[in-house]
Motif scaffolding. Structure first.
Motif, PDB file in Angstrom:
ATOM      1  N   GLU A  11       0.838  -1.206   0.000  1.00  0.00           N
ATOM      2  CA  GLU A  11       0.000   0.000   0.000  1.00  0.00           C
ATOM      3  C   GLU A  11       0.874   1.259   0.000  1.00  0.00           C
ATOM      4  O   GLU A  11       0.637   2.191  -0.783  1.00  0.00           O
ATOM      5  CB  GLU A  11      -0.905  -0.028   1.232  1.00  0.00           C
ATOM      6  N   ALA A  12       1.912   1.273   0.831  1.00  0.00           N
ATOM      7  CA  ALA A  12       2.824   2.418   0.881  1.00  0.00           C
ATOM      8  C   ALA A  12       3.527   2.605  -0.459  1.00  0.00           C
ATOM      9  O   ALA A  12       3.752   3.741  -0.903  1.00  0.00           O
ATOM     10  CB  ALA A  12       3.843   2.231   2.006  1.00  0.00           C
ATOM     11  N   PHE A  13       3.881   1.503  -1.123  1.00  0.00           N
ATOM     12  CA  PHE A  13       4.513   1.594  -2.443  1.00  0.00           C
ATOM     13  C   PHE A  13       3.574   2.287  -3.431  1.00  0.00           C
ATOM     14  O   PHE A  13       3.987   3.178  -4.172  1.00  0.00           O
ATOM     15  CB  PHE A  13       4.878   0.204  -2.964  1.00  0.00           C
ATOM     16  N   LEU A  14       2.300   1.880  -3.465  1.00  0.00           N
ATOM     17  CA  LEU A  14       1.336   2.492  -4.387  1.00  0.00           C
ATOM     18  C   LEU A  14       1.214   3.988  -4.138  1.00  0.00           C
ATOM     19  O   LEU A  14       1.194   4.787  -5.084  1.00  0.00           O
ATOM     20  CB  LEU A  14      -0.038   1.847  -4.255  1.00  0.00           C
ATOM     21  N   TYR A  15       1.125   4.377  -2.877  1.00  0.00           N
ATOM     22  CA  TYR A  15       0.996   5.796  -2.554  1.00  0.00           C
ATOM     23  C   TYR A  15       2.254   6.571  -2.950  1.00  0.00           C
ATOM     24  O   TYR A  15       2.171   7.679  -3.476  1.00  0.00           O
ATOM     25  CB  TYR A  15       0.703   5.988  -1.067  1.00  0.00           C
ATOM     26  N   LEU A  89      -6.050   9.990  -6.371  1.00  0.00           N
ATOM     27  CA  LEU A  89      -6.577   9.250  -5.234  1.00  0.00           C
ATOM     28  C   LEU A  89      -6.565   7.780  -5.615  1.00  0.00           C
ATOM     29  O   LEU A  89      -6.915   7.423  -6.745  1.00  0.00           O
ATOM     30  CB  LEU A  89      -8.008   9.687  -4.919  1.00  0.00           C
ATOM     31  N   ILE A  90      -6.181   6.939  -4.678  1.00  0.00           N
ATOM     32  CA  ILE A  90      -6.121   5.501  -4.923  1.00  0.00           C
ATOM     33  C   ILE A  90      -7.061   4.827  -3.943  1.00  0.00           C
ATOM     34  O   ILE A  90      -7.072   5.160  -2.752  1.00  0.00           O
ATOM     35  CB  ILE A  90      -4.688   4.970  -4.739  1.00  0.00           C
ATOM     36  N   SER A  91      -7.846   3.874  -4.443  1.00  0.00           N
ATOM     37  CA  SER A  91      -8.787   3.170  -3.566  1.00  0.00           C
ATOM     38  C   SER A  91      -8.952   1.723  -4.023  1.00  0.00           C
ATOM     39  O   SER A  91      -8.393   1.313  -5.034  1.00  0.00           O
ATOM     40  CB  SER A  91     -10.143   3.874  -3.574  1.00  0.00           C
ATOM     41  N   ASN A  92      -9.737   0.985  -3.259  1.00  0.00           N
ATOM     42  CA  ASN A  92     -10.090  -0.399  -3.587  1.00  0.00           C
ATOM     43  C   ASN A  92      -8.853  -1.247  -3.872  1.00  0.00           C
ATOM     44  O   ASN A  92      -8.799  -1.988  -4.853  1.00  0.00           O
ATOM     45  CB  ASN A  92     -11.058  -0.457  -4.771  1.00  0.00           C
ATOM     46  N   ILE A  93      -7.864  -1.147  -3.008  1.00  0.00           N
ATOM     47  CA  ILE A  93      -6.621  -1.895  -3.187  1.00  0.00           C
ATOM     48  C   ILE A  93      -6.848  -3.362  -2.849  1.00  0.00           C
ATOM     49  O   ILE A  93      -7.330  -3.679  -1.765  1.00  0.00           O
ATOM     50  CB  ILE A  93      -5.499  -1.304  -2.301  1.00  0.00           C
ATOM     51  N   GLU A  94      -6.522  -4.225  -3.796  1.00  0.00           N
ATOM     52  CA  GLU A  94      -6.618  -5.671  -3.603  1.00  0.00           C
ATOM     53  C   GLU A  94      -5.274  -6.278  -3.958  1.00  0.00           C
ATOM     54  O   GLU A  94      -4.715  -5.991  -5.013  1.00  0.00           O
ATOM     55  CB  GLU A  94      -7.709  -6.267  -4.483  1.00  0.00           C
ATOM     56  N   ILE A  95      -4.749  -7.116  -3.065  1.00  0.00           N
ATOM     57  CA  ILE A  95      -3.401  -7.650  -3.226  1.00  0.00           C
ATOM     58  C   ILE A  95      -3.440  -9.172  -3.178  1.00  0.00           C
ATOM     59  O   ILE A  95      -4.032  -9.749  -2.270  1.00  0.00           O
ATOM     60  CB  ILE A  95      -2.461  -7.135  -2.109  1.00  0.00           C
ATOM     61  N   GLU A  96      -2.799  -9.770  -4.163  1.00  0.00           N
ATOM     62  CA  GLU A  96      -2.606 -11.219  -4.172  1.00  0.00           C
ATOM     63  C   GLU A  96      -1.108 -11.490  -4.204  1.00  0.00           C
ATOM     64  O   GLU A  96      -0.355 -10.761  -4.838  1.00  0.00           O
ATOM     65  CB  GLU A  96      -3.245 -11.846  -5.411  1.00  0.00           C
ATOM     66  N   VAL A 104       0.553  -9.129  -7.016  1.00  0.00           N
ATOM     67  CA  VAL A 104      -0.291  -8.595  -8.075  1.00  0.00           C
ATOM     68  C   VAL A 104      -1.312  -7.711  -7.367  1.00  0.00           C
ATOM     69  O   VAL A 104      -2.082  -8.187  -6.527  1.00  0.00           O
ATOM     70  CB  VAL A 104      -0.992  -9.710  -8.878  1.00  0.00           C
ATOM     71  N   VAL A 105      -1.283  -6.426  -7.705  1.00  0.00           N
ATOM     72  CA  VAL A 105      -2.044  -5.433  -6.958  1.00  0.00           C
ATOM     73  C   VAL A 105      -3.010  -4.722  -7.899  1.00  0.00           C
ATOM     74  O   VAL A 105      -2.598  -4.135  -8.895  1.00  0.00           O
ATOM     75  CB  VAL A 105      -1.106  -4.391  -6.314  1.00  0.00           C
ATOM     76  N   GLY A 106      -4.278  -4.765  -7.573  1.00  0.00           N
ATOM     77  CA  GLY A 106      -5.291  -4.029  -8.322  1.00  0.00           C
ATOM     78  C   GLY A 106      -5.767  -2.849  -7.497  1.00  0.00           C
ATOM     79  O   GLY A 106      -5.890  -2.951  -6.266  1.00  0.00           O
ATOM     80  N   SER A 107      -6.005  -1.737  -8.150  1.00  0.00           N
ATOM     81  CA  SER A 107      -6.539  -0.564  -7.450  1.00  0.00           C
ATOM     82  C   SER A 107      -7.284   0.320  -8.436  1.00  0.00           C
ATOM     83  O   SER A 107      -7.045   0.274  -9.641  1.00  0.00           O
ATOM     84  CB  SER A 107      -5.411   0.236  -6.780  1.00  0.00           C
ATOM     85  N   THR A 130      -3.175  -2.085 -12.483  1.00  0.00           N
ATOM     86  CA  THR A 130      -2.625  -3.342 -11.992  1.00  0.00           C
ATOM     87  C   THR A 130      -1.119  -3.178 -11.925  1.00  0.00           C
ATOM     88  O   THR A 130      -0.487  -2.840 -12.923  1.00  0.00           O
ATOM     89  CB  THR A 130      -2.978  -4.518 -12.919  1.00  0.00           C
ATOM     90  N   HIS A 131      -0.592  -3.367 -10.746  1.00  0.00           N
ATOM     91  CA  HIS A 131       0.853  -3.337 -10.524  1.00  0.00           C
ATOM     92  C   HIS A 131       1.313  -4.752 -10.213  1.00  0.00           C
ATOM     93  O   HIS A 131       0.620  -5.487  -9.513  1.00  0.00           O
ATOM     94  CB  HIS A 131       1.222  -2.471  -9.318  1.00  0.00           C
ATOM     95  N   LYS A 132       2.479  -5.100 -10.707  1.00  0.00           N
ATOM     96  CA  LYS A 132       3.132  -6.333 -10.285  1.00  0.00           C
ATOM     97  C   LYS A 132       4.443  -5.920  -9.641  1.00  0.00           C
ATOM     98  O   LYS A 132       5.241  -5.187 -10.239  1.00  0.00           O
ATOM     99  CB  LYS A 132       3.352  -7.283 -11.463  1.00  0.00           C
ATOM    100  N   LEU A 133       4.630  -6.376  -8.405  1.00  0.00           N
ATOM    101  CA  LEU A 133       5.761  -5.958  -7.598  1.00  0.00           C
ATOM    102  C   LEU A 133       6.517  -7.171  -7.083  1.00  0.00           C
ATOM    103  O   LEU A 133       5.946  -8.241  -6.900  1.00  0.00           O
ATOM    104  CB  LEU A 133       5.276  -5.149  -6.380  1.00  0.00           C
TER     105      LEU A 133
END
Length: 163
Positions: A11-15, A89-96, A104-107, A130-133
């Motif tokens: 989450e901190a990475f996305l922000y 603004l970023i919301s609805n963060i879902e992480i697998e 694999v991160v969706g937001s 979609t981010h892949k980290l």
């Protein structure tokens, strides 16, 4: 399953990634990417979109990301001189978490841009990212970013900034 610490780190990475893009901190934003990176903004909202079969607004490998940033920093990208003030603004963060330990991160996001280059206009950009980290030397790095704009299939103004 991911731990609370992993969730907070992702989450901190996305922000941070959003803040660096919003503030036109191109060198810092580029440092978030891995060498095998792909940055993709399809020109469609189709779930089965394939960059080899469908038109893209952006489809950059790592070298092209570096070129895009050099152009933004050069002052020759008049569409972003001066850089647009923006905030997202970023919301609805879902992480697998994958079996390889990658994320694999969706937001969802909403980006507010004040285009000040020619006529002062406010633009709203919304969509899903979609981010892949993966962890590299103790830090999260991005190796995939796909941004599907709500209006991806419509004519859009020039994407001369980091979406």
């Amino acid at each position: 399953m991911i731990s609370d610490a992993e969730y907070k780190a992702v989450e901190a990475f996305l922000y941070k990634e959003a803040r660096l893009a919003d503030e036109s901190r191109y060198d810092d934003w580029e440092a978030l990417w891995e060498d095998d990176a792909v940055y993709w903004v399809p020109a469609t909202t189709r779930e089965d979109a394939d960059p080899n079969r469908h038109i893209s607004h952006i489809y950059d490998n790592r070298a092209r990301i570096a070129t895009r940033l050099r152009l933004l920093k050069s002052g020759f990208r008049y569409g972003q001189t001066p850089a647009s003030p923006m905030r997202r603004l970023i919301s609805n963060i879902e992480i697998e978490k994958t079996d390889q330990g990658e994320f694999v991160v969706g937001s969802n996001f909403l980006l507010l841009e004040l285009s000040i280059q020619a006529k002062h206009e406010t633009h709203l950009w919304g969509g899903h990212a979609t981010h892949k980290l993966r962890w590299v030397n103790g830090a999260l790095k991005m190796f995939w970013k796909k941004v599907v704009l709500v209006n991806a299939g419509e004519p859009i103004p020039n994407l001369t900034f980091l979406i």
